[in-house]
Enzyme design. Structure first.
Site, PDB file in Angstrom:
ATOM      1  CE1 TYR A 148      68.506  20.787   3.424  1.00 15.83           C
ATOM      2  CE2 TYR A 148      69.243  19.516   5.607  1.00 15.83           C
ATOM      3  CZ  TYR A 148      68.083  19.702   4.767  1.00 15.83           C
ATOM      4  OH  TYR A 148      66.911  19.447   3.757  1.00 15.83           O
TER       5      TYR A 148
ATOM      6  N   PRO B  48      82.102  17.790   9.535  1.00 14.86           N
ATOM      7  CG  PRO B  48      83.282  19.465   8.283  1.00 14.86           C
ATOM      8  CD  PRO B  48      83.012  17.964   8.130  1.00 14.86           C
ATOM      9  N   GLY B  49      81.134  19.463  12.108  1.00 18.73           N
ATOM     10  CA  GLY B  49      78.930  20.023  12.525  1.00 18.73           C
ATOM     11  C   GLY B  49      78.511  18.260  12.441  1.00 18.73           C
TER      12      GLY B  49
ATOM     13  CE  LYS C 138      64.504  22.978   4.098  1.00 18.22           C
ATOM     14  NZ  LYS C 138      64.031  23.028   2.482  1.00 18.22           N
TER      15      LYS C 138
ATOM     16  CB  THR D 263      64.960  18.850   7.186  1.00 19.14           C
ATOM     17  OG1 THR D 263      66.065  18.273   7.747  1.00 19.14           O
ATOM     18  CG2 THR D 263      65.528  20.721   7.734  1.00 19.14           C
ATOM     19  CG  ASP D 264      64.672  15.250  11.363  1.00 21.68           C
ATOM     20  OD1 ASP D 264      65.565  15.809  10.328  1.00 21.68           O
ATOM     21  OD2 ASP D 264      64.890  13.899  11.487  1.00 21.68           O
ATOM     22  CD  GLU D 265      70.025  16.802   8.435  1.00 21.28           C
ATOM     23  OE1 GLU D 265      70.802  18.361   7.957  1.00 21.28           O
ATOM     24  OE2 GLU D 265      69.607  16.754   7.841  1.00 21.28           O
TER      25      GLU D 265
ATOM     26  CB  THR E  50      68.357  26.452  -4.210  1.00 19.61           C
ATOM     27  OG1 THR E  50      68.028  27.373  -5.416  1.00 19.61           O
ATOM     28  CG2 THR E  50      66.821  25.867  -4.108  1.00 19.61           C
TER      29      THR E  50
ATOM     30  CG  ASN F 295      75.302   6.613  10.635  1.00 17.77           C
ATOM     31  OD1 ASN F 295      73.530   7.441  10.292  1.00 17.77           O
ATOM     32  ND2 ASN F 295      75.968   7.789  10.877  1.00 17.77           N
TER      33      ASN F 295
HETATM   34  P1  NAD Z   1      66.448  16.750  -3.768  1.00 18.86           P
HETATM   35  O1  NAD Z   1      67.955  16.988  -3.698  1.00 18.86           O
HETATM   36  O2  NAD Z   1      66.660  15.413  -4.243  1.00 18.86           O
HETATM   37  O3  NAD Z   1      65.278  17.264  -4.723  1.00 18.86           O
HETATM   38  C1  NAD Z   1      65.247  18.533  -4.859  1.00 18.86           C
HETATM   39  C2  NAD Z   1      64.978  18.880  -6.162  1.00 18.86           C
HETATM   40  O4  NAD Z   1      64.478  20.397  -6.306  1.00 18.86           O
HETATM   41  C3  NAD Z   1      65.725  18.284  -6.908  1.00 18.86           C
HETATM   42  O5  NAD Z   1      64.595  18.072  -8.469  1.00 18.86           O
HETATM   43  C4  NAD Z   1      65.623  19.688  -7.654  1.00 18.86           C
HETATM   44  O6  NAD Z   1      66.746  20.129  -9.824  1.00 18.86           O
HETATM   45  C5  NAD Z   1      64.780  21.015  -7.276  1.00 18.86           C
HETATM   46  N1  NAD Z   1      65.751  22.144  -7.096  1.00 18.86           N
HETATM   47  C6  NAD Z   1      67.059  22.813  -6.535  1.00 18.86           C
HETATM   48  N2  NAD Z   1      66.729  24.187  -6.529  1.00 18.86           N
HETATM   49  C7  NAD Z   1      66.174  24.139  -7.471  1.00 18.86           C
HETATM   50  C8  NAD Z   1      66.096  25.690  -7.984  1.00 18.86           C
HETATM   51  N3  NAD Z   1      66.735  26.478  -7.748  1.00 18.86           N
HETATM   52  N4  NAD Z   1      64.445  25.819  -8.436  1.00 18.86           N
HETATM   53  C9  NAD Z   1      63.984  24.554  -8.963  1.00 18.86           C
HETATM   54  N5  NAD Z   1      63.814  23.621  -8.670  1.00 18.86           N
HETATM   55  C10 NAD Z   1      65.067  23.778  -7.709  1.00 18.86           C
HETATM   56  O7  NAD Z   1      65.235  15.976  -2.370  1.00 18.86           O
HETATM   57  P2  NAD Z   1      64.673  15.816  -1.461  1.00 18.86           P
HETATM   58  O8  NAD Z   1      65.758  14.748  -1.167  1.00 18.86           O
HETATM   59  O9  NAD Z   1      63.371  15.315  -2.312  1.00 18.86           O
HETATM   60  O10 NAD Z   1      63.737  16.753  -0.480  1.00 18.86           O
HETATM   61  C11 NAD Z   1      62.719  17.422  -0.427  1.00 18.86           C
HETATM   62  C12 NAD Z   1      62.714  18.353  -0.123  1.00 18.86           C
HETATM   63  O11 NAD Z   1      62.686  17.817   1.009  1.00 18.86           O
HETATM   64  C13 NAD Z   1      64.170  19.419   0.656  1.00 18.86           C
HETATM   65  O12 NAD Z   1      63.306  20.751   0.731  1.00 18.86           O
HETATM   66  C14 NAD Z   1      64.369  18.564   1.558  1.00 18.86           C
HETATM   67  O13 NAD Z   1      65.121  19.656   2.552  1.00 18.86           O
HETATM   68  C15 NAD Z   1      63.304  18.131   2.548  1.00 18.86           C
HETATM   69  N6  NAD Z   1      63.649  17.390   3.490  1.00 18.86           N
HETATM   70  C16 NAD Z   1      64.575  15.963   2.944  1.00 18.86           C
HETATM   71  C17 NAD Z   1      64.641  14.758   3.736  1.00 18.86           C
HETATM   72  C18 NAD Z   1      65.517  13.718   3.385  1.00 18.86           C
HETATM   73  O14 NAD Z   1      65.658  12.809   3.335  1.00 18.86           O
HETATM   74  N7  NAD Z   1      65.681  13.650   2.263  1.00 18.86           N
HETATM   75  C19 NAD Z   1      63.904  14.995   4.693  1.00 18.86           C
HETATM   76  C20 NAD Z   1      62.826  15.886   5.403  1.00 18.86           C
HETATM   77  C21 NAD Z   1      63.052  16.709   4.424  1.00 18.86           C
HETATM   78  O1  DAU Z   2      67.275  14.444   8.943  1.00 19.32           O
HETATM   79  C1  DAU Z   2      66.542  14.622   7.377  1.00 19.32           C
HETATM   80  C2  DAU Z   2      67.374  15.366   7.019  1.00 19.32           C
HETATM   81  O2  DAU Z   2      68.277  13.954   6.603  1.00 19.32           O
HETATM   82  C3  DAU Z   2      67.640  15.690   4.920  1.00 19.32           C
HETATM   83  O3  DAU Z   2      66.736  17.194   5.174  1.00 19.32           O
HETATM   84  C4  DAU Z   2      68.138  16.024   4.571  1.00 19.32           C
HETATM   85  O4  DAU Z   2      68.386  16.626   3.266  1.00 19.32           O
HETATM   86  C5  DAU Z   2      68.625  14.488   3.785  1.00 19.32           C
HETATM   87  O5  DAU Z   2      70.711  14.513   2.967  1.00 19.32           O
HETATM   88  C6  DAU Z   2      69.293  13.743   5.313  1.00 19.32           C
HETATM   89  O6  DAU Z   2      70.267  14.517   6.221  1.00 19.32           O
HETATM   90  P1  DAU Z   2      71.938  13.220   6.546  1.00 19.32           P
HETATM   91  O7  DAU Z   2      72.861  14.210   6.796  1.00 19.32           O
HETATM   92  O8  DAU Z   2      71.297  13.049   8.102  1.00 19.32           O
HETATM   93  O9  DAU Z   2      71.751  12.556   5.099  1.00 19.32           O
HETATM   94  P2  DAU Z   2      73.790  11.166   4.531  1.00 19.32           P
HETATM   95  O10 DAU Z   2      72.358  10.224   3.911  1.00 19.32           O
HETATM   96  O11 DAU Z   2      73.814  12.702   4.157  1.00 19.32           O
HETATM   97  O12 DAU Z   2      73.817  10.635   6.245  1.00 19.32           O
HETATM   98  C7  DAU Z   2      73.510   9.984   7.174  1.00 19.32           C
HETATM   99  C8  DAU Z   2      73.838  10.147   8.315  1.00 19.32           C
HETATM  100  O13 DAU Z   2      74.836   8.948   7.674  1.00 19.32           O
HETATM  101  C9  DAU Z   2      75.211  11.200   8.516  1.00 19.32           C
HETATM  102  O14 DAU Z   2      74.660  10.288  10.161  1.00 19.32           O
HETATM  103  C10 DAU Z   2      76.212  11.219   8.033  1.00 19.32           C
HETATM  104  C11 DAU Z   2      76.996  10.148   7.758  1.00 19.32           C
HETATM  105  N1  DAU Z   2      76.912   9.503   6.726  1.00 19.32           N
HETATM  106  C12 DAU Z   2      76.889  10.147   5.398  1.00 19.32           C
HETATM  107  C13 DAU Z   2      77.399   9.463   4.362  1.00 19.32           C
HETATM  108  C14 DAU Z   2      77.013  10.764   3.097  1.00 19.32           C
HETATM  109  C15 DAU Z   2      78.526   8.438   6.302  1.00 19.32           C
HETATM  110  O15 DAU Z   2      78.415   7.683   7.366  1.00 19.32           O
HETATM  111  N2  DAU Z   2      79.357   8.547   4.904  1.00 19.32           N
HETATM  112  C16 DAU Z   2      78.877   8.807   4.232  1.00 19.32           C
HETATM  113  O16 DAU Z   2      79.282   8.489   3.054  1.00 19.32           O
END
Ligand code: NAD
Ligand code: DAU
Length: 351
Positions: A157, A289-290, A161, A132-134, A102, A256
Protein backbone atom coordinates in the site's frame (compact mmCIF):
# COMPACT_ATOMS: atom_id res chain seq x y z
CA UNK A 1 -13.83 32.07 -11.69
CA UNK A 2 -16.38 29.61 -10.34
CA UNK A 3 -14.53 26.36 -9.74
CA UNK A 4 -15.57 22.98 -11.09
CA UNK A 5 -13.78 20.55 -8.85
CA UNK A 6 -13.41 16.86 -9.61
CA UNK A 7 -13.17 15.01 -6.29
CA UNK A 8 -12.18 11.37 -6.79
CA UNK A 9 -13.05 8.71 -4.22
CA UNK A 10 -15.85 10.91 -2.84
CA UNK A 11 -18.00 7.92 -1.86
CA UNK A 12 -15.29 6.63 0.48
CA UNK A 13 -14.57 7.49 4.08
CA UNK A 14 -12.50 10.71 3.86
CA UNK A 15 -13.80 11.68 0.41
CA UNK A 16 -17.41 11.82 1.63
CA UNK A 17 -16.46 14.26 4.39
CA UNK A 18 -14.54 16.42 1.89
CA UNK A 19 -17.52 16.40 -0.51
CA UNK A 20 -19.95 17.39 2.26
CA UNK A 21 -17.71 20.24 3.41
CA UNK A 22 -17.16 21.64 -0.09
CA UNK A 23 -20.78 21.25 -1.30
CA UNK A 24 -22.14 23.05 1.76
CA UNK A 25 -19.42 25.68 2.15
CA UNK A 26 -19.02 26.65 -1.52
CA UNK A 27 -22.44 26.87 -3.21
CA UNK A 28 -20.82 28.62 -6.22
CA UNK A 29 -18.48 25.71 -6.95
CA UNK A 30 -19.62 22.65 -8.87
CA UNK A 31 -18.46 19.52 -7.06
CA UNK A 32 -18.18 16.43 -9.26
CA UNK A 33 -17.77 13.24 -7.28
CA UNK A 34 -16.04 10.57 -9.37
CA UNK A 35 -16.03 7.13 -7.78
CA UNK A 36 -15.90 3.54 -9.06
CA UNK A 37 -17.94 2.35 -6.06
CA UNK A 38 -15.60 -0.47 -5.09
CA UNK A 39 -16.36 -2.35 -1.87
CA UNK A 40 -15.18 0.81 -0.04
CA UNK A 41 -17.39 3.28 -1.90
CA UNK A 42 -20.80 3.87 -0.36
CA UNK A 43 -23.20 6.51 -1.65
CA UNK A 44 -25.22 6.18 1.54
CA UNK A 45 -22.42 8.30 3.02
CA UNK A 46 -23.69 11.26 0.97
CA UNK A 47 -27.49 11.02 1.28
CA UNK A 48 -27.66 14.49 2.83
CA UNK A 49 -26.00 16.23 -0.14
CA UNK A 50 -27.10 14.18 -3.14
CA UNK A 51 -29.96 16.55 -4.03
CA UNK A 52 -27.87 19.75 -3.77
CA UNK A 53 -27.74 21.70 -7.05
CA UNK A 54 -23.94 22.11 -6.98
CA UNK A 55 -23.30 18.35 -6.57
CA UNK A 56 -22.91 15.72 -9.30
CA UNK A 57 -22.02 12.05 -9.03
CA UNK A 58 -20.30 10.12 -11.81
CA UNK A 59 -19.63 6.41 -11.52
CA UNK A 60 -16.25 5.94 -13.19
CA UNK A 61 -12.97 4.13 -12.72
CA UNK A 62 -9.77 6.18 -12.83
CA UNK A 63 -8.25 3.35 -14.87
CA UNK A 64 -10.55 4.35 -17.76
CA UNK A 65 -8.53 7.15 -19.39
CA UNK A 66 -11.00 7.92 -22.18
CA UNK A 67 -13.88 8.24 -19.71
CA UNK A 68 -11.76 10.65 -17.65
CA UNK A 69 -11.34 12.84 -20.75
CA UNK A 70 -15.09 12.80 -21.37
CA UNK A 71 -15.73 13.84 -17.77
CA UNK A 72 -13.18 16.68 -17.91
CA UNK A 73 -14.83 17.88 -21.12
CA UNK A 74 -18.39 17.54 -19.96
CA UNK A 75 -17.86 19.37 -16.67
CA UNK A 76 -15.01 21.68 -17.78
CA UNK A 77 -13.03 20.61 -14.72
CA UNK A 78 -10.83 23.39 -13.25
CA UNK A 79 -9.33 21.51 -10.28
CA UNK A 80 -8.84 17.99 -8.98
CA UNK A 81 -8.78 16.73 -5.39
CA UNK A 82 -7.65 13.13 -5.76
CA UNK A 83 -8.59 10.71 -2.97
CA UNK A 84 -9.59 7.58 -4.93
CA UNK A 85 -7.34 4.74 -3.86
CA UNK A 86 -7.13 1.24 -2.52
CA UNK A 87 -6.53 2.18 1.11
CA UNK A 88 -6.23 -0.90 3.33
CA UNK A 89 -2.75 -2.19 4.21
CA UNK A 90 -3.91 -5.76 4.95
CA UNK A 91 -5.60 -6.01 1.52
CA UNK A 92 -2.41 -4.73 -0.13
CA UNK A 93 -0.49 -7.62 1.43
CA UNK A 94 -2.97 -10.09 -0.08
CA UNK A 95 -3.32 -8.39 -3.46
CA UNK A 96 -0.57 -5.86 -4.30
CA UNK A 97 -1.49 -5.52 -7.99
CA UNK A 98 -4.89 -3.95 -7.22
CA UNK A 99 -2.90 -1.20 -5.48
CA UNK A 100 -0.52 -0.80 -8.42
CA UNK A 101 -3.45 -0.38 -10.83
CA UNK A 102 -5.59 2.09 -8.93
CA UNK A 103 -3.01 3.97 -6.86
CA UNK A 104 -0.25 4.28 -9.45
CA UNK A 105 -1.74 3.81 -12.93
CA UNK A 106 -5.04 5.47 -11.98
CA UNK A 107 -3.17 8.50 -10.61
CA UNK A 108 -1.04 8.77 -13.76
CA UNK A 109 -4.22 8.59 -15.90
CA UNK A 110 -5.67 11.50 -13.94
CA UNK A 111 -2.43 13.49 -14.19
CA UNK A 112 -2.35 12.93 -17.97
CA UNK A 113 -5.96 14.04 -18.33
CA UNK A 114 -5.44 17.20 -16.26
CA UNK A 115 -2.21 17.99 -18.16
CA UNK A 116 -3.91 17.57 -21.52
CA UNK A 117 -7.02 19.49 -20.55
CA UNK A 118 -5.24 22.44 -18.91
CA UNK A 119 -2.24 22.54 -21.26
CA UNK A 120 -3.24 25.83 -22.94
CA UNK A 121 -3.07 27.68 -19.65
CA UNK A 122 -2.12 26.03 -16.35
CA UNK A 123 -2.83 29.25 -14.44
CA UNK A 124 -5.65 29.01 -11.90
CA UNK A 125 -5.78 25.20 -11.91
CA UNK A 126 -4.72 22.77 -9.19
CA UNK A 127 -4.17 19.02 -9.00
CA UNK A 128 -4.27 18.23 -5.28
CA UNK A 129 -3.17 14.68 -4.41
CA UNK A 130 -4.17 13.24 -1.02
CA UNK A 131 -1.50 10.97 0.41
CA UNK A 132 -0.45 9.30 3.60
CA UNK A 133 2.23 9.44 6.29
CA UNK A 134 2.94 5.75 5.57
CA UNK A 135 5.19 6.75 2.65
CA UNK A 136 7.80 7.85 5.22
CA UNK A 137 8.15 4.34 6.67
CA UNK A 138 8.43 3.49 10.35
CA UNK A 139 9.77 5.53 13.28
CA UNK A 140 11.59 4.39 16.41
CA UNK A 141 10.51 5.59 19.85
CA UNK A 142 11.27 9.24 19.09
CA UNK A 143 11.15 11.72 16.20
CA UNK A 144 8.54 12.88 13.72
CA UNK A 145 7.93 12.79 9.97
CA UNK A 146 8.43 16.22 8.41
CA UNK A 147 7.86 17.31 4.80
CA UNK A 148 11.55 16.61 4.06
CA UNK A 149 11.74 13.12 5.59
CA UNK A 150 13.01 10.66 2.96
CA UNK A 151 10.42 8.24 1.60
CA UNK A 152 10.83 4.68 2.91
CA UNK A 153 7.60 2.77 2.17
CA UNK A 154 7.43 -0.74 3.60
CA UNK A 155 4.06 -2.20 2.57
CA UNK A 156 2.59 -2.67 -0.94
CA UNK A 157 0.00 0.00 0.00
CA UNK A 158 2.57 2.59 1.07
CA UNK A 159 4.85 1.69 -1.87
CA UNK A 160 1.97 2.38 -4.26
CA UNK A 161 1.11 5.69 -2.55
CA UNK A 162 4.80 6.71 -2.53
CA UNK A 163 5.01 5.96 -6.24
CA UNK A 164 1.91 8.05 -6.95
CA UNK A 165 3.35 10.96 -4.90
CA UNK A 166 6.55 10.79 -6.99
CA UNK A 167 4.54 10.91 -10.22
CA UNK A 168 2.63 13.95 -8.99
CA UNK A 169 5.88 15.78 -8.18
CA UNK A 170 7.37 14.68 -11.51
CA UNK A 171 4.41 16.17 -13.42
CA UNK A 172 4.96 19.45 -11.57
CA UNK A 173 8.67 19.55 -12.40
CA UNK A 174 8.46 18.19 -15.94
CA UNK A 175 5.21 19.62 -17.28
CA UNK A 176 4.63 22.51 -14.83
CA UNK A 177 1.31 20.99 -13.78
CA UNK A 178 0.22 22.93 -10.65
CA UNK A 179 0.21 20.19 -8.01
CA UNK A 180 0.09 19.89 -4.24
CA UNK A 181 0.55 16.74 -2.13
CA UNK A 182 -0.52 16.37 1.49
CA UNK A 183 0.48 13.44 3.71
CA UNK A 184 -1.87 12.72 6.56
CA UNK A 185 -1.81 10.44 9.59
CA UNK A 186 -4.51 7.90 10.59
CA UNK A 187 -8.05 9.24 10.32
CA UNK A 188 -11.05 8.10 12.36
CA UNK A 189 -14.70 9.15 12.51
CA UNK A 190 -18.16 8.48 11.05
CA UNK A 191 -18.49 6.43 7.83
CA UNK A 192 -15.19 4.59 8.36
CA UNK A 193 -15.32 1.15 6.72
CA UNK A 194 -15.26 -1.59 9.39
CA UNK A 195 -12.10 -3.26 8.14
CA UNK A 196 -9.91 -0.59 9.81
CA UNK A 197 -9.00 -0.78 13.51
CA UNK A 198 -11.44 1.67 15.14
CA UNK A 199 -14.68 0.90 13.22
CA UNK A 200 -13.93 -2.86 13.21
CA UNK A 201 -13.48 -2.84 16.97
CA UNK A 202 -16.62 -0.70 17.54
CA UNK A 203 -18.54 -3.24 15.47
CA UNK A 204 -17.03 -6.21 17.31
CA UNK A 205 -17.64 -4.68 20.75
CA UNK A 206 -21.29 -4.14 19.79
CA UNK A 207 -21.53 -7.77 18.65
CA UNK A 208 -19.45 -9.06 21.60
CA UNK A 209 -16.95 -10.58 19.14
CA UNK A 210 -13.16 -10.94 19.73
CA UNK A 211 -10.99 -7.83 19.24
CA UNK A 212 -7.97 -9.05 17.22
CA UNK A 213 -4.95 -7.00 18.35
CA UNK A 214 -1.95 -7.60 16.05
CA UNK A 215 1.38 -8.66 17.62
CA UNK A 216 2.22 -7.12 20.99
CA UNK A 217 -0.27 -4.26 20.54
CA UNK A 218 2.46 -1.68 21.14
CA UNK A 219 2.36 -0.22 17.62
CA UNK A 220 1.76 3.53 17.62
CA UNK A 221 -0.44 5.64 15.35
CA UNK A 222 -1.18 9.39 15.28
CA UNK A 223 -4.97 9.78 15.09
CA UNK A 224 -6.86 12.67 13.49
CA UNK A 225 -10.62 13.22 13.38
CA UNK A 226 -11.73 12.92 9.74
CA UNK A 227 -13.58 16.27 9.78
CA UNK A 228 -10.32 17.95 10.81
CA UNK A 229 -8.59 16.29 7.84
CA UNK A 230 -11.35 17.64 5.57
CA UNK A 231 -10.81 21.14 7.08
CA UNK A 232 -7.07 20.83 6.43
CA UNK A 233 -7.74 19.80 2.79
CA UNK A 234 -10.00 22.86 2.38
CA UNK A 235 -7.28 25.11 3.83
CA UNK A 236 -4.49 23.65 1.71
CA UNK A 237 -6.63 23.64 -1.44
CA UNK A 238 -7.30 27.37 -1.06
CA UNK A 239 -4.05 28.59 0.52
CA UNK A 240 -1.38 26.04 -0.44
CA UNK A 241 1.33 26.78 -2.98
CA UNK A 242 1.76 24.70 -6.14
CA UNK A 243 4.80 22.44 -5.96
CA UNK A 244 4.64 22.20 -2.15
CA UNK A 245 3.86 19.26 0.11
CA UNK A 246 2.15 19.55 3.49
CA UNK A 247 2.00 17.15 6.43
CA UNK A 248 -1.29 16.80 8.34
CA UNK A 249 -1.51 15.09 11.72
CA UNK A 250 -3.34 14.99 15.00
CA UNK A 251 -0.47 15.64 17.45
CA UNK A 252 -2.11 12.61 19.02
CA UNK A 253 -0.10 9.40 19.39
CA UNK A 254 -1.65 6.26 20.83
CA UNK A 255 -0.32 2.76 21.26
CA UNK A 256 -2.92 0.40 19.76
CA UNK A 257 -3.57 -1.43 23.02
CA UNK A 258 -4.15 1.81 24.97
CA UNK A 259 -6.53 3.04 22.28
CA UNK A 260 -8.44 -0.27 22.32
CA UNK A 261 -8.77 -0.12 26.11
CA UNK A 262 -10.08 3.47 25.91
CA UNK A 263 -12.58 2.39 23.24
CA UNK A 264 -13.74 -0.52 25.40
CA UNK A 265 -14.19 1.75 28.43
CA UNK A 266 -16.16 4.39 26.47
CA UNK A 267 -18.38 1.74 24.91
CA UNK A 268 -19.06 -0.06 28.19
CA UNK A 269 -20.22 3.28 29.60
CA UNK A 270 -22.40 4.16 26.59
CA UNK A 271 -23.90 0.65 26.33
CA UNK A 272 -24.56 0.42 30.07
CA UNK A 273 -22.27 -2.61 30.34
CA UNK A 274 -20.29 -3.58 33.43
CA UNK A 275 -16.96 -1.70 33.62
CA UNK A 276 -14.21 -3.84 32.06
CA UNK A 277 -16.62 -6.17 30.22
CA UNK A 278 -15.51 -5.34 26.66
CA UNK A 279 -11.78 -5.54 27.52
CA UNK A 280 -12.37 -9.28 28.00
CA UNK A 281 -12.83 -9.45 24.21
CA UNK A 282 -9.21 -8.41 23.52
CA UNK A 283 -7.39 -11.25 21.74
CA UNK A 284 -3.76 -11.02 20.67
CA UNK A 285 -3.34 -12.47 17.17
CA UNK A 286 -0.55 -13.05 14.64
CA UNK A 287 1.16 -9.82 13.62
CA UNK A 288 0.70 -8.02 10.28
CA UNK A 289 3.76 -8.80 8.09
CA UNK A 290 6.11 -5.80 7.82
CA UNK A 291 4.04 -3.96 10.44
CA UNK A 292 5.28 -0.34 10.80
CA UNK A 293 6.08 0.28 14.46
CA UNK A 294 5.32 3.94 14.86
CA UNK A 295 3.98 6.89 12.84
CA UNK A 296 4.05 10.48 14.10
CA UNK A 297 3.51 13.58 11.99
CA UNK A 298 5.06 16.98 12.53
CA UNK A 299 2.23 19.21 11.26
CA UNK A 300 3.88 22.48 12.26
CA UNK A 301 4.20 23.73 8.66
CA UNK A 302 0.42 24.05 8.08
CA UNK A 303 0.00 25.22 11.64
CA UNK A 304 2.50 28.05 11.21
CA UNK A 305 1.58 28.97 7.63
CA UNK A 306 -2.21 28.68 7.79
CA UNK A 307 -3.09 28.44 11.50
CA UNK A 308 -4.65 24.98 10.99
CA UNK A 309 -4.89 22.70 14.03
CA UNK A 310 -7.20 19.88 15.08
CA UNK A 311 -10.51 21.23 16.44
CA UNK A 312 -11.40 18.33 18.75
CA UNK A 313 -9.51 16.26 21.31
CA UNK A 314 -9.21 12.52 20.74
CA UNK A 315 -11.60 11.75 23.60
CA UNK A 316 -14.23 14.11 22.10
CA UNK A 317 -13.74 12.78 18.56
CA UNK A 318 -13.81 9.15 19.65
CA UNK A 319 -16.92 9.71 21.75
CA UNK A 320 -18.68 11.43 18.78
CA UNK A 321 -17.58 8.58 16.53
CA UNK A 322 -18.99 5.90 18.83
CA UNK A 323 -22.24 7.87 19.16
CA UNK A 324 -22.47 8.03 15.35
CA UNK A 325 -22.06 4.24 15.02
CA UNK A 326 -24.60 3.63 17.77
CA UNK A 327 -27.13 5.89 16.00
CA UNK A 328 -26.39 4.52 12.53
CA UNK A 329 -26.73 0.80 13.10
CA UNK A 330 -28.52 0.54 9.74
CA UNK A 331 -25.43 1.97 7.96
CA UNK A 332 -23.24 -0.57 9.74
CA UNK A 333 -25.67 -3.39 8.91
CA UNK A 334 -25.77 -2.42 5.23
CA UNK A 335 -21.97 -2.27 5.09
CA UNK A 336 -21.38 -5.55 6.85
CA UNK A 337 -24.07 -7.35 4.80
CA UNK A 338 -23.02 -5.71 1.50
CA UNK A 339 -26.56 -4.26 1.05
CA UNK A 340 -25.14 -0.75 0.57
CA UNK A 341 -23.88 -1.83 -2.85
CA UNK A 342 -27.49 -1.90 -4.14
CA UNK A 343 -28.03 1.74 -3.20
CA UNK A 344 -26.47 3.01 -6.43
CA UNK A 345 -29.00 1.17 -8.61
CA UNK A 346 -31.98 2.36 -6.58
CA UNK A 347 -30.68 5.94 -6.59
CA UNK A 348 -29.14 6.29 -10.03
CA UNK A 349 -30.59 3.40 -12.06
CA UNK A 350 -28.47 2.69 -15.12
CA UNK A 351 -26.78 6.10 -15.29
P1 NAD B 1 -11.59 4.49 1.28
O1 NAD B 1 -11.06 3.15 0.95
O2 NAD B 1 -12.61 4.65 2.34
O3 NAD B 1 -12.23 5.14 -0.05
C1 NAD B 1 -11.63 5.04 -1.31
C2 NAD B 1 -12.65 5.45 -2.36
O4 NAD B 1 -12.02 5.37 -3.64
C3 NAD B 1 -13.88 4.53 -2.41
O5 NAD B 1 -15.06 5.30 -2.50
C4 NAD B 1 -13.67 3.71 -3.68
O6 NAD B 1 -14.88 3.31 -4.31
C5 NAD B 1 -12.89 4.69 -4.55
N1 NAD B 1 -12.04 4.00 -5.54
C6 NAD B 1 -11.19 2.96 -5.31
N2 NAD B 1 -10.61 2.58 -6.47
C7 NAD B 1 -11.10 3.41 -7.44
C8 NAD B 1 -10.88 3.52 -8.83
N3 NAD B 1 -10.04 2.69 -9.48
N4 NAD B 1 -11.53 4.49 -9.52
C9 NAD B 1 -12.39 5.33 -8.89
N5 NAD B 1 -12.66 5.25 -7.56
C10 NAD B 1 -12.02 4.30 -6.86
O7 NAD B 1 -10.32 5.40 1.53
P2 NAD B 1 -10.10 6.59 2.58
O8 NAD B 1 -9.69 6.00 3.87
O9 NAD B 1 -11.26 7.50 2.51
O10 NAD B 1 -8.81 7.27 1.93
C11 NAD B 1 -8.95 8.27 0.93
C12 NAD B 1 -7.56 8.73 0.50
O11 NAD B 1 -6.88 9.26 1.62
C13 NAD B 1 -6.67 7.61 -0.04
O12 NAD B 1 -5.93 8.12 -1.11
C14 NAD B 1 -5.78 7.25 1.13
O13 NAD B 1 -4.54 6.76 0.68
C15 NAD B 1 -5.63 8.60 1.81
N6 NAD B 1 -5.38 8.55 3.27
C16 NAD B 1 -6.18 7.84 4.09
C17 NAD B 1 -5.98 7.88 5.46
C18 NAD B 1 -6.86 7.11 6.44
O14 NAD B 1 -6.54 7.07 7.62
N7 NAD B 1 -7.95 6.52 6.01
C19 NAD B 1 -4.94 8.66 5.99
C20 NAD B 1 -4.13 9.37 5.10
C21 NAD B 1 -4.38 9.33 3.74
O1 DAU C 1 -1.36 6.38 8.54
C1 DAU C 1 -2.33 6.60 7.55
C2 DAU C 1 -2.92 5.27 7.11
O2 DAU C 1 -3.74 4.81 8.19
C3 DAU C 1 -3.73 5.38 5.82
O3 DAU C 1 -2.88 5.76 4.77
C4 DAU C 1 -4.40 4.04 5.51
O4 DAU C 1 -5.23 4.18 4.36
C5 DAU C 1 -5.25 3.63 6.69
O5 DAU C 1 -5.83 2.37 6.45
C6 DAU C 1 -4.41 3.59 7.98
O6 DAU C 1 -3.45 2.50 7.93
P1 DAU C 1 -3.13 1.60 9.22
O7 DAU C 1 -2.58 0.32 8.76
O8 DAU C 1 -2.38 2.36 10.24
O9 DAU C 1 -4.65 1.43 9.78
P2 DAU C 1 -5.44 0.15 10.36
O10 DAU C 1 -6.73 0.67 10.90
O11 DAU C 1 -5.48 -0.97 9.38
O12 DAU C 1 -4.52 -0.29 11.57
C7 DAU C 1 -4.22 0.58 12.63
C8 DAU C 1 -3.31 -0.15 13.61
O13 DAU C 1 -4.06 -1.19 14.24
C9 DAU C 1 -2.14 -0.83 12.94
O14 DAU C 1 -1.02 -0.80 13.82
C10 DAU C 1 -2.60 -2.29 12.77
C11 DAU C 1 -3.50 -2.48 13.97
N1 DAU C 1 -4.64 -3.42 13.79
C12 DAU C 1 -5.46 -3.23 12.73
C13 DAU C 1 -6.53 -4.07 12.51
C14 DAU C 1 -7.45 -3.87 11.32
C15 DAU C 1 -4.87 -4.43 14.71
O15 DAU C 1 -4.12 -4.58 15.70
N2 DAU C 1 -5.94 -5.26 14.51
C16 DAU C 1 -6.78 -5.13 13.44
O16 DAU C 1 -7.74 -5.94 13.29
Amino acid sequence: MSKKILITGGAGFIGSHVIRLFVNKYPDYTIVNLDALTYAGNLENLKDVEEKSNYRFVKANILDASLLEQIFNEYQITDVIHLAAESHVDRSILSPLDFVYTNIIGTVNLLNTAKKFWSGNMEGHLFYHISTDEVFGSLGDTGFFTETTAYDPRSPYSASKASSDHFVRAYHETYHLPTIVSNCSNNYGPNHFPEKLIPLFIHNILEKKPLPVYGDGLYTRDWLYVKDHARAIDTIFHQGKAGETYNIGGFNEWKNIDLVKLLCALMDEKLGRVKGESEQLITYVKDRPGHDRRYAIDASKINKQFGWEPSVTFEEGLSETIDWYLKNTEWLQHVTSGAYQHYYESMYGNR
